[in-house]
Design a protein around this motif. Structure first.
Motif, PDB file in Angstrom:
ATOM      1  N   GLY A 138       0.814  -1.212   0.000  1.00  0.00           N
ATOM      2  CA  GLY A 138       0.000   0.000   0.000  1.00  0.00           C
ATOM      3  C   GLY A 138       0.844   1.257   0.000  1.00  0.00           C
ATOM      4  N   TYR A 139       1.979   1.182   0.676  1.00  0.00           N
ATOM      5  CA  TYR A 139       2.850   2.347   0.775  1.00  0.00           C
ATOM      6  C   TYR A 139       3.388   2.762  -0.588  1.00  0.00           C
ATOM      7  CZ  TYR A 139       5.892   5.590   3.178  1.00  0.00           C
ATOM      8  OH  TYR A 139       6.491   6.732   3.631  1.00  0.00           O
ATOM      9  N   MET A 140       3.436   1.783  -1.517  1.00  0.00           N
ATOM     10  CA  MET A 140       3.968   2.085  -2.838  1.00  0.00           C
ATOM     11  C   MET A 140       2.978   2.889  -3.680  1.00  0.00           C
ATOM     12  SD  MET A 140       5.436  -0.620  -5.576  1.00  0.00           S
ATOM     13  CE  MET A 140       6.345  -1.558  -4.389  1.00  0.00           C
ATOM     14  N   LEU A 141       1.678   2.741  -3.387  1.00  0.00           N
ATOM     15  CA  LEU A 141       0.662   3.250  -4.306  1.00  0.00           C
ATOM     16  C   LEU A 141       0.668   4.762  -4.553  1.00  0.00           C
ATOM     17  CD1 LEU A 141      -2.353   0.896  -3.504  1.00  0.00           C
ATOM     18  CD2 LEU A 141      -0.390   0.528  -4.991  1.00  0.00           C
ATOM     19  N   PRO A 142       0.915   5.626  -3.544  1.00  0.00           N
ATOM     20  CA  PRO A 142       0.893   7.058  -3.863  1.00  0.00           C
ATOM     21  C   PRO A 142       2.038   7.479  -4.796  1.00  0.00           C
ATOM     22  CG  PRO A 142       0.746   6.708  -1.486  1.00  0.00           C
ATOM     23  CD  PRO A 142       1.120   5.397  -2.102  1.00  0.00           C
ATOM     24  N   TRP A 143       2.994   6.591  -5.004  1.00  0.00           N
ATOM     25  CA  TRP A 143       4.104   6.825  -5.926  1.00  0.00           C
ATOM     26  C   TRP A 143       4.846   8.119  -5.603  1.00  0.00           C
ATOM     27  CZ3 TRP A 143       6.110   2.922  -8.008  1.00  0.00           C
ATOM     28  CH2 TRP A 143       7.012   3.037  -9.086  1.00  0.00           C
ATOM     29  N   GLY A 144       5.117   8.278  -4.328  1.00  0.00           N
ATOM     30  CA  GLY A 144       5.972   9.384  -3.884  1.00  0.00           C
ATOM     31  C   GLY A 144       7.415   8.903  -3.817  1.00  0.00           C
ATOM     32  N   GLN A 145       8.294   9.785  -3.366  1.00  0.00           N
ATOM     33  CA  GLN A 145       9.719   9.450  -3.293  1.00  0.00           C
ATOM     34  C   GLN A 145       9.977   8.247  -2.393  1.00  0.00           C
ATOM     35  OE1 GLN A 145      11.860  10.016  -5.425  1.00  0.00           O
ATOM     36  NE2 GLN A 145      13.304  11.522  -4.626  1.00  0.00           N
ATOM     37  N   MET A 146       9.313   8.205  -1.229  1.00  0.00           N
ATOM     38  CA  MET A 146       9.581   7.099  -0.312  1.00  0.00           C
ATOM     39  C   MET A 146       8.916   5.826  -0.816  1.00  0.00           C
ATOM     40  SD  MET A 146      11.656   7.101   2.112  1.00  0.00           S
ATOM     41  CE  MET A 146      11.881   8.049   3.589  1.00  0.00           C
ATOM     42  N   SER A 147       7.776   5.957  -1.495  1.00  0.00           N
ATOM     43  CA  SER A 147       7.145   4.784  -2.112  1.00  0.00           C
ATOM     44  C   SER A 147       8.159   4.118  -3.025  1.00  0.00           C
ATOM     45  CB  SER A 147       5.963   5.190  -3.001  1.00  0.00           C
ATOM     46  OG  SER A 147       4.971   5.843  -2.281  1.00  0.00           O
ATOM     47  N   TYR A 148       8.748   4.932  -3.874  1.00  0.00           N
ATOM     48  CA  TYR A 148       9.633   4.410  -4.902  1.00  0.00           C
ATOM     49  C   TYR A 148      10.895   3.826  -4.297  1.00  0.00           C
ATOM     50  CZ  TYR A 148      12.564   4.071  -8.985  1.00  0.00           C
ATOM     51  OH  TYR A 148      13.381   3.580  -9.961  1.00  0.00           O
ATOM     52  N   TRP A 149      11.532   4.603  -3.424  1.00  0.00           N
ATOM     53  CA  TRP A 149      12.854   4.169  -2.945  1.00  0.00           C
ATOM     54  C   TRP A 149      12.758   3.043  -1.934  1.00  0.00           C
ATOM     55  CZ3 TRP A 149      17.056   5.016  -5.573  1.00  0.00           C
ATOM     56  CH2 TRP A 149      17.024   6.030  -6.532  1.00  0.00           C
ATOM     57  N   ALA A 150      11.685   3.026  -1.134  1.00  0.00           N
ATOM     58  CA  ALA A 150      11.502   1.892  -0.222  1.00  0.00           C
ATOM     59  C   ALA A 150      11.281   0.632  -1.051  1.00  0.00           C
ATOM     60  CB  ALA A 150      10.322   2.139   0.711  1.00  0.00           C
ATOM     61  N   ALA A 151      10.487   0.756  -2.124  1.00  0.00           N
ATOM     62  CA  ALA A 151      10.250  -0.392  -2.997  1.00  0.00           C
ATOM     63  C   ALA A 151      11.563  -0.856  -3.626  1.00  0.00           C
ATOM     64  CB  ALA A 151       9.249  -0.019  -4.087  1.00  0.00           C
ATOM     65  N   GLN A 152      12.351   0.096  -4.048  1.00  0.00           N
ATOM     66  CA  GLN A 152      13.648  -0.215  -4.664  1.00  0.00           C
ATOM     67  C   GLN A 152      14.529  -1.000  -3.678  1.00  0.00           C
ATOM     68  OE1 GLN A 152      14.257   0.856  -7.811  1.00  0.00           O
ATOM     69  NE2 GLN A 152      16.284  -0.015  -7.905  1.00  0.00           N
ATOM     70  N   VAL A 153      14.642  -0.470  -2.460  1.00  0.00           N
ATOM     71  CA  VAL A 153      15.531  -1.086  -1.466  1.00  0.00           C
ATOM     72  C   VAL A 153      15.004  -2.459  -1.037  1.00  0.00           C
ATOM     73  CG1 VAL A 153      16.393  -0.868   0.901  1.00  0.00           C
ATOM     74  CG2 VAL A 153      16.416   1.118  -0.601  1.00  0.00           C
ATOM     75  N   ILE A 154      13.717  -2.549  -0.758  1.00  0.00           N
ATOM     76  CA  ILE A 154      13.187  -3.794  -0.199  1.00  0.00           C
ATOM     77  C   ILE A 154      13.142  -4.901  -1.257  1.00  0.00           C
ATOM     78  CG2 ILE A 154      11.235  -4.889   0.987  1.00  0.00           C
ATOM     79  CD1 ILE A 154      12.770  -2.852   2.709  1.00  0.00           C
ATOM     80  N   THR A 155      12.711  -4.568  -2.489  1.00  0.00           N
ATOM     81  CA  THR A 155      12.700  -5.625  -3.513  1.00  0.00           C
ATOM     82  C   THR A 155      14.123  -6.086  -3.799  1.00  0.00           C
ATOM     83  OG1 THR A 155      12.617  -3.922  -5.240  1.00  0.00           O
ATOM     84  CG2 THR A 155      10.540  -4.963  -4.652  1.00  0.00           C
ATOM     85  N   ASN A 156      15.066  -5.165  -3.669  1.00  0.00           N
ATOM     86  CA  ASN A 156      16.471  -5.491  -3.884  1.00  0.00           C
ATOM     87  C   ASN A 156      16.977  -6.564  -2.920  1.00  0.00           C
ATOM     88  OD1 ASN A 156      18.497  -4.949  -5.636  1.00  0.00           O
ATOM     89  ND2 ASN A 156      19.443  -3.368  -4.371  1.00  0.00           N
ATOM     90  N   LEU A 157      16.361  -6.599  -1.715  1.00  0.00           N
ATOM     91  CA  LEU A 157      16.807  -7.563  -0.701  1.00  0.00           C
ATOM     92  C   LEU A 157      16.732  -9.003  -1.220  1.00  0.00           C
ATOM     93  CD1 LEU A 157      15.163  -6.291   2.592  1.00  0.00           C
ATOM     94  CD2 LEU A 157      17.528  -6.052   1.833  1.00  0.00           C
ATOM     95  N   PHE A 158      15.722  -9.260  -2.042  1.00  0.00           N
ATOM     96  CA  PHE A 158      15.549 -10.627  -2.531  1.00  0.00           C
ATOM     97  C   PHE A 158      16.728 -11.070  -3.398  1.00  0.00           C
ATOM     98  CE2 PHE A 158      11.325  -9.255  -1.371  1.00  0.00           C
ATOM     99  CZ  PHE A 158      10.826 -10.357  -0.709  1.00  0.00           C
ATOM    100  N   GLY A 159      17.489 -10.091  -3.872  1.00  0.00           N
ATOM    101  CA  GLY A 159      18.686 -10.402  -4.645  1.00  0.00           C
ATOM    102  C   GLY A 159      19.725 -11.138  -3.816  1.00  0.00           C
ATOM    103  N   GLY A 160      19.620 -11.065  -2.491  1.00  0.00           N
ATOM    104  CA  GLY A 160      20.596 -11.722  -1.624  1.00  0.00           C
ATOM    105  C   GLY A 160      20.355 -13.210  -1.467  1.00  0.00           C
ATOM    106  N   ILE A 161      19.202 -13.680  -1.946  1.00  0.00           N
ATOM    107  CA  ILE A 161      18.914 -15.113  -1.838  1.00  0.00           C
ATOM    108  C   ILE A 161      19.828 -15.877  -2.794  1.00  0.00           C
ATOM    109  CG2 ILE A 161      17.129 -16.874  -2.237  1.00  0.00           C
ATOM    110  CD1 ILE A 161      15.081 -14.755  -1.348  1.00  0.00           C
TER     111      ILE A 161
END
Lengths: 308, 418
Positions: free
Chosen positions: B143-166
Motif C-alpha cells: 500500500g505504501y507504494m501506491l501514492p508513488w511518492g519518493q519514499m514509495s519508490y525508494w523503499a520499494a527499490q531497497v526492499i525488492t532489492n533484498l531478494f537479490g541476496g537469496i
C-alpha cells in the motif's frame, strides 16, 4: 488500579518509541540551521534617503525597462516569457510589486550586484556573467541613484500583495504550481482545441528547456511542498537557500518576512486546500467518540454490575 | 428433505432455515470469555475495527486511485485529497489507520507473550496471529507504494532489492517480483493488485482462522488459570454470575470492549486530524523520481526493528559478507516469533511477573526492540552502527538462546514442584 497501571506502561513505551522515531530521529537526520530572521544582515543598509520622482527618471535612464515590465505603470514586457527565457534563461520579473515584496536592502543590493545579492557567486562570475548586469550609475552619486530607484519602486507598489501575487512574482517564473493551474509561462488558459493545448505545452516545454540550460536542472513543481517540506523549512529556505542547500542554483530572492508569509499562505492554499475543513470537522468527530466512550462506559458498568 | 412448519414471524422463518438463534448462541451469547481480564483483552476488537476502517476507506479510495506511474501521484494528492468530497478524510483515515494498526498489533502480540497465551493448546491462535502479522506487513508495504511518492519508490527499490541476496535465484527473483529490471509501472500495478485484492482476501481468510482457533482452547486470562469452561458456563446460566469465572462474548465482554474502543477512537481521530505526519511521511509528498535518491531512506516505523537487524551486521566476517549475514538475520527475525510456542520450553502459563527470569527476559526484549526501532531510523554511522549491531545480536540471543535456557530451567523447577 491495575488497569491504569497497565495503561501507563503501554503509553510510556509508545511515547518513547514515538519520540525516538520522530522528533529524535529527525533531529539527527537533518542538520540544524538557525531560523530565518529576514534581517539580511550581510547587506548594506541604504546610505541615502531616496526620492521617488528622481527614482522614476533614473529607472528609465538606466534601461531597466529594456528587460522588466512594470504593468501597473503601463510599461509592457518587451518580450513574451518564452522568448525572454531564450535570451536570459528565465523571464525577468515584472516590477510593479517589487517595492512591497522585497526587502529594501536587498533591492538596493540586487540593483548594484545581482549575483552577490542573490548569493549566486558560485555560479556566475566574469566568465559567466549574470543575465542582469551590475548597475554602475547613470552619472551621479550611485548610492543616491540606487536609493532613488528603491524609493520609486516602493512608491508604486501596492500596500499589500495577495498570496498568489507574491508567489507568481517571487517564485512562479521558475516553479510550476500545477494544482492551481500556474505554469512558469503563466496561468494555463481554458483551451478548447487540441491545437491550443499542444501549443501551450510546446511553449511550456521550450521555457522549461531554457530554464534547465540556465539553472542546470528544472526547479520542482511546488504544489505539494507545504506537505513535503512544511512551514518552517520553506520559510528558512526562502530567506537563504544556500544556508540549507549549499550550492543550489536557487537564488536568494530577498522577500520580506511578510511577503514570505504570503507565499507560504498561497502554498498552503494549494497544497493543503482542505485544512480549514479538517480543523473544523476534527473537534466534532472527537466529540462524537467522547460521547460514545462515556455511553459505552455507562453500559459496561451496568453489564458488569452483577459480576463481582 | 427436512420438514418445515409454517413460520409465525420473519425471525422464525429465518430461524427454521438458517438456525439464527443457535448461531447467535454459538457466536455471541454463549461464547464464553474469562472474566478475569484487563483492557489488553480488547485489542482484538480494536484491531477488527481498524481493519474495517481500512477496508471501507480503501474501497472509497479505490474509486479514484489510478495505478499508473504517470497518474498515481496526482490521483492521490490532487483528485482524492482536493477534489473528491471528503477524499482527504478517507485518505488520512486510511494512512493513519495503516500505521496505528501496527501499534495495536504489537500491543496484542506482547500481551500474548506476557501472559503466555501461545502455549498449552493455544499454539494455533499464536501461529494464525503471526500469519496475520506477516500478511498485514505485506499489505502495508504494498500500500505504501501506491501514492508513488519518493519514499514509495525508494523503499520499494531497497526492499525488492533484498531478494537479490537469496542464493542462486536472487537476481532473477528480483526481476520477477518487479516485473522489470527496476521498480517501474509493472511493479506498481502488481503491488496494486496485491494490495487491493489478493492480500485483503488472504487477510480475511486468516482472520476467520484466527477467530476459529480460539474456540477450542478458549481465550487466556490474567492469571493463566485453567478454567473448566463448561462448568463455569453452567454457573453463569444458572444465574450465579458473580461466582462464575466466565462471561458471554455478547453483551458482557463486548460492552467493555466498546468502551476501550471508544477511548482508542478518540486517540485515533486525534491523529487523523491533527497529528498525521508520523504516518504520512512528508517525503512521500514529493513525486517519485528515479534520478534523485533521497538523503535518508527508511521504512515506516513498524518495520524499523527488523530493518535494523538487517543493517546491524555492517561488517564482513571471514568469507561471509555483511549483506549476507544481515539478510540471514533479517530472515530469522521475520520468522522467529512463529516459533515462540517451541522456543518457550516451559509448560507454565502465567503472567510474566510471576515467572522470575522470564519477566526480566520479557522487558529486555521490549527495550531491545524499541532500541532497534529507533536506531533503525537513525543514520547508521559511527556509534549508531555499533548500537544497532549490539541490539541486533541481543535480539537473536534473546530469542534463540536466552528464551530456551530460561524456560528450560523453569520447566525443571515446575516439574520438581509437581
Amino acid at each position: 488500579m491495575r488497569e491504569l497501571k497497565i495503561l501507563a506502561v503501554v503509553v510510556f513505551f509508545t511515547l518513547v518509541t514515538y519520540w525516538g522515531v520522530e522528533p529524535f530521529a529527525h533531529s539527527q537526520m537533518h542538520a540544524h540551521h538557525e531560523p530565518a530572521t529576514f534581517k539580511y544582515e550581510d547587506l548594506q543598509p541604504l546610505a541615502k534617503q531616496g526620492n521617488p520622482q528622481k527614482g522614476a527618471e533614473v529607472f528609465m535612464n538606466a534601461g531597466c525597462t529594456g528587460c522588466h515590465s512594470v504593468k501597473s505603470q503601463n510599461i509592457p514586457a518587451p518580450m513574451d516569457p518564452v522568448t525572454a527565457s531564450a535570451s536570459y534563461g528565465v523571464n525577468p520579473p515584472d516590477l510593479s510589486d517589487a517595492g512591497a515584496l522585497y526587502d529594501e536592502k536587498f533591492l538596493a543590493a540586487v540593483i548594484k550586484n545581482p549575483a552577490h545579492a542573490m548569493k549566486l557567486e558560485h555560479k556566475f562570475n566574469e566568465n559567466r556573467p549574470f543575465p542582469m548586469p551590475n548597475f554602475y550609475g547613470v552619472g551621479g552619486d550611485i548610492e543616491q541613484e540606487v536609493a532613488d530607484i528603491v524609493a520609486y519602486l516602493k512608491s508604486i507598489a501596492p500596500k499589500k500583495v495577495e498570496p498568489k501575487e507574491a508567489f507568481v512574482n517571487a517564485c512562479g517564473r521558475c516553479h510550476d504550481m500545477k494544482y492551481d493551474n500556474w505554469y512558469v509561462i503563466g496561468e494555463k488558459p481554458k483551451m478548447d482545441t487540441e491545437l491550443e493545448k499542444a501549443e501551450f505545452n510546446k511553449k511550456h516545454a521550450e521555457y522549461q528547456a531554457n530554464l534547465k540550460k540556465y539553472l542546470g536542472t528544472n526547479p520542482p513543481d511546488l504544489s505539494m511542498y507545504i506537505r513535503s517540506r512544511g512551514h518552517e523549512y520553506i520559510r528558512d529556505f526562502i530567506e537563504d537557500p544556500q544556508k540549507i542547500l549549499h550550492g543550489t542554483a536557487m537564488p536568494r530572492v530577498g522577500l520580506t518576512e511578510e511577503s514570505t508569509h504570503q507565499v507560504i499562505t498561497y502554498m498552503e492554499n494549494v497544497g493543503d486546500r482542505k485544512k480549514d475543513k479538517r480543523n473544523s470537522l476534527g473537534p466534532l468527530v472527537i466529540l462524537y467518540f467522547v460521547i460514545f466512550a462515556l455511553l459505552a462506559y455507562a453500559w459496561k458498568k451496568q453489564m458488569w454490575r452483577d459480576l463481582h | 428433505m427436512a420438514h418445515f412448519e409454517k413460520a409465525n414471524s420473519v425471525y422464525e422463518w429465518l430461524d427454521q432455515r438458517l438456525a439464527v438463534s443457535k448461531l447467535t448462541k454459538v457466536l455471541m451469547t454463549e461464547y464464553w470469555i474469562p472474566k478475569n481480564i484487563n483492557f489488553l483483552w480488547a485489542m482484538g476488537v480494536v484491531l477488527m475495527t481498524m481493519f474495517t476502517i481500512l477496508l471501507i476507506s480503501g474501497i472509497f479510495l479505490l474509486m479514484y486511485y489510478k495505478p499508473d506511474t504517470k497518474l498515481a501521484f496526482d490521483s492521490v494528492n490532487y483528485t482524492i485529497m482536493q477534489e473528491v468530497w471528503f477524499g482527504w478524510l478517507w485518505r488520512h483515515m486510511h494512512g493513519v489507520a495503516a500505521s496505528v494498526v501496527f501499534l495495536v498489533i504489537y500491543i496484542h502480540m506482547f500481551t500474548g507473550i506476557y501472559y503466555g497465551s501461545y502455549k498449552r493448546g493455544r499454539e494455533m491462535i499464536w501461529i494464525s496471529g503471526m500469519l496475520l502479522f506477516v500478511t498485514f506487513s505485506a499489505e502495508a508495504f504494498s500500500g505504501y507504494m501506491l501514492p508513488w511518492g519518493q519514499m514509495s519508490y525508494w523503499a520499494a527499490q531497497v526492499i525488492t532489492n533484498l531478494f537479490g541476496g537469496i542464493p542462486f535465484i536472487g537476481d532473477e527473483l528480483v526481476i520477477w517480483i518487479r516485473g522489470n529490471f527496476y521498480v517501474a509501472d509493472a511493479t506498481l500495478t502488481r503491488f496494486f493488485m496485491l494490495h487491493v485484492l489478493l492480500l485483503p482476501l488472504v487477510i480475511m481468510g486468516i482472520i476467520g482462522l484466527h477467530f476459529y482457533s480460539l474456540r477450542i482452547p478458549h481465550v487466556n486470562n490474567q492469571e493463566g488459570e485453567e478454567i473448566d469452561f463448561d462448568a463455569e458456563a453452567e454457573k453463569y446460566k444458572a444465574g450465579r454470575k458473580a461466582e462464575s469465572k466466565v462471561i458471554p462474548f455478547w453483551p458482557v465482554f463486548l460492552s467493555k470492549d466498546l468502551f476501550v474502543l471508544g477511548v482508542f477512537m478518540i486517540f485515533y481521530f486525534y491523529l487523523v486530524f491533527y497529528h498525521y505526519n508520523f504516518a504520512m511521511d512528508p517525503i512521500n509528498f514529493d513525486p517519485a523520481n528515479p534520478m534523485k535518491t533521497p538523503p535518508h531512506i527508511y521504512p515506516e516505523w513498524y518495520f524499523l526493528w527488523s530493518y535494523e537487524v538487517l543493517r546491524g551486521f555492517f561488517f564482513d566476517v571471514g568469507p561471509l559478507s555483511a549483506m549476507d549475514i544481515g539478510l540471514a538475520a533479517f530472515g530469522i527475525a521475520n520468522v522467529i516469533f512463529f516459533l515462540m510456542p517451541w522456543l518457550d520450553k516451559s509448560p507454565v502459563v502465567a503472567p510474566a511477573h510471576k515467572r522470575g527470569a522470564f519477566k526480566i527476559w520479557f522487558w529486555v526484549l521490549v527495550v531491545d526492540m524499541i532500541v532497534l526501532t529507533i536506531w533503525g531510523k537513525l543514520p547508521p554511522t559511527g556509534a549508531n552502527a555499533w548500537i544497532g549491531f549490539f541490539a541486533s545480536v541481543t535480539f537473536l540471543i534473546l530469542l534463540l538462546v536466552a528464551l530456551p535456557m530460561i524456560t528450560k530451567k523453569e520447566a525443571q523447577r515446575a516439574g520438581g514442584a509437581a
